[in-house]
Every structure is written in structure tokens, then in C-alpha cells.
Design a protein around this motif. Structure first.
Motif, mmCIF file in Angstrom:
data_model
loop_
_atom_site.group_PDB
_atom_site.id
_atom_site.type_symbol
_atom_site.label_atom_id
_atom_site.label_comp_id
_atom_site.label_asym_id
_atom_site.label_seq_id
_atom_site.Cartn_x
_atom_site.Cartn_y
_atom_site.Cartn_z
ATOM 1 N N ARG A 1 0.838 -1.105 -0.067
ATOM 2 C CA ARG A 1 0.033 0.010 0.154
ATOM 3 C C ARG A 1 0.721 1.073 0.154
ATOM 4 O O ARG A 1 2.055 1.069 0.284
ATOM 5 C CB ARG A 1 -0.931 0.037 1.006
ATOM 6 N N PRO A 2 0.175 2.404 -0.319
ATOM 7 C CA PRO A 2 1.190 3.644 -0.097
ATOM 8 C C PRO A 2 1.429 3.922 1.015
ATOM 9 O O PRO A 2 0.987 3.552 1.971
ATOM 10 C CB PRO A 2 0.257 4.745 -0.664
ATOM 11 N N GLU A 3 2.664 4.517 1.257
ATOM 12 C CA GLU A 3 3.533 4.719 2.560
ATOM 13 C C GLU A 3 2.767 5.954 3.094
ATOM 14 O O GLU A 3 1.874 6.764 2.426
ATOM 15 C CB GLU A 3 4.888 5.265 2.481
ATOM 16 N N THR A 4 2.632 6.075 4.425
ATOM 17 C CA THR A 4 2.045 7.182 5.009
ATOM 18 C C THR A 4 3.088 8.021 5.723
ATOM 19 O O THR A 4 4.453 7.751 5.960
ATOM 20 C CB THR A 4 1.091 6.790 6.172
ATOM 21 N N ALA A 5 3.083 9.248 6.246
ATOM 22 C CA ALA A 5 3.600 10.164 6.842
ATOM 23 C C ALA A 5 4.209 9.635 8.120
ATOM 24 O O ALA A 5 5.390 9.656 8.610
ATOM 25 C CB ALA A 5 3.097 11.449 7.102
ATOM 26 N N ALA A 6 3.117 8.892 8.849
ATOM 27 C CA ALA A 6 3.505 8.445 10.205
ATOM 28 C C ALA A 6 4.698 7.250 10.060
ATOM 29 O O ALA A 6 5.349 6.882 10.909
ATOM 30 C CB ALA A 6 2.374 7.497 10.864
ATOM 31 N N GLU A 7 4.858 6.650 8.871
ATOM 32 C CA GLU A 7 5.686 5.484 8.790
ATOM 33 C C GLU A 7 7.275 6.074 8.320
ATOM 34 O O GLU A 7 8.136 5.241 8.213
ATOM 35 C CB GLU A 7 5.375 4.513 7.540
ATOM 36 N N GLN A 8 7.329 7.360 8.091
ATOM 37 C CA GLN A 8 8.647 8.034 7.533
ATOM 38 C C GLN A 8 9.849 7.515 8.566
ATOM 39 O O GLN A 8 10.880 7.152 8.151
ATOM 40 C CB GLN A 8 8.486 9.260 7.271
ATOM 41 N N PRO A 9 9.583 7.717 10.037
ATOM 42 C CA PRO A 9 10.961 7.435 11.005
ATOM 43 C C PRO A 9 11.263 5.891 10.631
ATOM 44 O O PRO A 9 12.317 5.555 10.569
ATOM 45 C CB PRO A 9 10.243 7.623 12.167
ATOM 46 N N ALA A 10 10.273 5.035 10.435
ATOM 47 C CA ALA A 10 10.662 3.638 10.477
ATOM 48 C C ALA A 10 11.233 3.393 8.939
ATOM 49 O O ALA A 10 12.316 2.491 8.732
ATOM 50 C CB ALA A 10 9.247 2.599 10.501
ATOM 51 N N ILE A 11 10.685 4.079 7.782
ATOM 52 C CA ILE A 11 11.307 3.765 6.599
ATOM 53 C C ILE A 11 12.821 4.565 6.607
ATOM 54 O O ILE A 11 13.646 3.854 6.023
ATOM 55 C CB ILE A 11 10.238 4.523 5.571
ATOM 56 N N GLU A 12 12.991 5.657 7.270
ATOM 57 C CA GLU A 12 14.405 6.153 7.249
ATOM 58 C C GLU A 12 15.200 5.281 7.877
ATOM 59 O O GLU A 12 16.433 5.026 7.564
ATOM 60 C CB GLU A 12 14.234 7.646 7.791
ATOM 61 N N ALA A 13 14.686 4.463 9.097
ATOM 62 C CA ALA A 13 15.705 3.656 9.773
ATOM 63 C C ALA A 13 16.162 2.468 8.893
ATOM 64 O O ALA A 13 17.174 1.886 9.087
ATOM 65 C CB ALA A 13 15.137 3.071 10.920
ATOM 66 N N LEU A 14 14.965 2.088 8.186
ATOM 67 C CA LEU A 14 15.336 1.083 7.276
ATOM 68 C C LEU A 14 16.306 1.402 6.125
ATOM 69 O O LEU A 14 17.317 0.399 6.037
ATOM 70 C CB LEU A 14 13.928 0.423 6.711
ATOM 71 N N HIS A 15 16.333 2.521 5.787
ATOM 72 C CA HIS A 15 17.087 3.010 4.677
ATOM 73 C C HIS A 15 18.597 3.016 5.431
ATOM 74 O O HIS A 15 19.599 2.834 4.786
ATOM 75 C CB HIS A 15 16.787 4.300 4.217
ATOM 76 N N GLU A 16 18.588 3.570 6.635
ATOM 77 C CA GLU A 16 19.977 3.969 7.399
ATOM 78 C C GLU A 16 20.573 2.478 7.466
ATOM 79 O O GLU A 16 21.679 2.202 7.224
ATOM 80 C CB GLU A 16 19.744 4.503 8.622
ATOM 81 N N HIS A 17 19.766 1.437 8.005
ATOM 82 C CA HIS A 17 20.142 0.130 7.930
ATOM 83 C C HIS A 17 20.855 -0.551 6.848
ATOM 84 O O HIS A 17 21.979 -1.195 6.486
ATOM 85 C CB HIS A 17 19.266 -0.871 8.720
ATOM 86 N N ALA A 18 20.009 -0.251 5.548
ATOM 87 C CA ALA A 18 20.595 -0.926 4.409
ATOM 88 C C ALA A 18 21.599 -0.265 3.457
ATOM 89 O O ALA A 18 22.386 -0.976 3.002
ATOM 90 C CB ALA A 18 18.998 -0.944 3.584
#
Length: 166
Positions: free
Chosen positions: A9-26
Motif C-alpha cells: 500500500r502507499p506509504e504514510t507520513a507516520a511511517e517515515q521514521p521507520a522507513i528512514e531507519a530501514l534505509h539507514e540500516h540498508a
């Protein structure tokens, strides 16, 4: 134990910190210097096409899609694509890319560009682009510049310098 099927599904603004953490890890801090990141910098990703894969209530993966220009033609930039290591090697990343490509086709987009590995993205419809046809604005390995034709014949009209839409 039952394995949950991912929901895209489309990402939401509330998920941005978790997405950024995933990018940092990857990708680590080096991601900020990459040419593809520089193209995305300061540009909002397409909210209809940037997707997350939810496995139950957990973020399994994310793909961002950003509008760009190739020459004067509107296009899309795929990336970053990141998958939680707990869901790695299960096809979740490829499924996210397929979902984003299909949605972009449905919405009438013509091409999608990325910087990535041809063996991974080739089966998903992405093909190598010659460096004199699509000109990236910064250092990039030309063998990693890949284009997906979303509308028949669109690749023939896709040429020029890649630019951000700001």
C-alpha cells in the motif's frame, strides 16, 4: 506457525521514521552522496507510487518513486528499495518493484529509471541505457543505469539529461 502474506500500500507520513531507519540500516550514511539520492533531495516522492510492504503490523519493505525529467520528458526514479533483513531473500523487494511498476503503468506514466543491478532488476522489466542516451547529473556507473518502458515505444523518445523536478 502461519506465515503472513505481505500487503502492499502507499506509504504514510507516520511511517517515515521507520522507513528512514530501514534505509539507514540498508545503505548507511554513504547513501547521501550517491547521484540518485541527490536527484531525490528536496523532492517529495510520489505519494501514489511510493509503497510499503506490511507483514502483519510490521514494515517489511519500502520503495520510493520520485518524479524526474529525462530531457524534457517526465519520468520516474525508482529508489531507494529496502527490505527488512528479517524478510530478505523471500522476493519481497521484487514484489514491491512489480507493484510500483504496475501502478505507474496504470496511472499512465511512460518510463521509470533507476541505478541498480541489472541481474536483479532485469527480470522486472529494466534494461541497460547507453550513457549518451540518458545522461546522469553526477558520477554513476553507466552499467547500473536502467530504464523500464511503462508505455510501448516510450524508451525510443527517452533521451537527455536527468533532472530533478523542484
Amino acid at each position: 506457525m502461519k506465515t503472513l502474506a505481505p500487503v502492499f500500500r502507499p506509504e504514510t507520513a507516520a511511517e517515515q521514521p521507520a522507513i528512514e531507519a530501514l534505509h539507514e540500516h540498508a545503505f548507511g550514511p554513504g547513501r547521501f552522496a550517491r547521484t540518485a539520492f541527490r536527484l531525490r533531495e528536496g523532492v517529495a516522492p510520489d505519494s501514489d507510487l511510493s509503497l510499503v510492504a506490511m507483514v502483519g503490523d510490521r514494515l517489511g519493505g519500502s520503495v520510493k518513486i520520485t518524479p524526474i525529467l529525462i530531457g524534457e520528458a517526465p519520468s520516474l526514479l525508482l529508489g531507494p528499495l529496502a527490505v527488512d533483513p528479517d524478510y530478505g531473500s523471500r522476493g519481497l523487494g521484487r514484489a514491491l518493484v512489480r507493484a510500483a511498476v504496475e501502478k505507474a503503468k496504470t496511472l499512465g506514466h511512460r518510463t521509470m529509471l533507476l541505478v541498480g543491478d541489472a541481474p536483479y532488476y532485469g527480470p522486472l522489466g529494466f534494461h541497460h541505457v547507453k550513457p549518451d542516451v540518458v545522461i546522469m547529473p553526477g558520477p554513476v556507473d553507466p552499467a547500473r543505469v536502467l530504464l523500464c518502458e511503462l508505455a510501448e515505444g516510450a524508451a525510443a523518445d527517452t533521451r537527455g539529461r536527468v533532472k530533478s523536478i523542484r
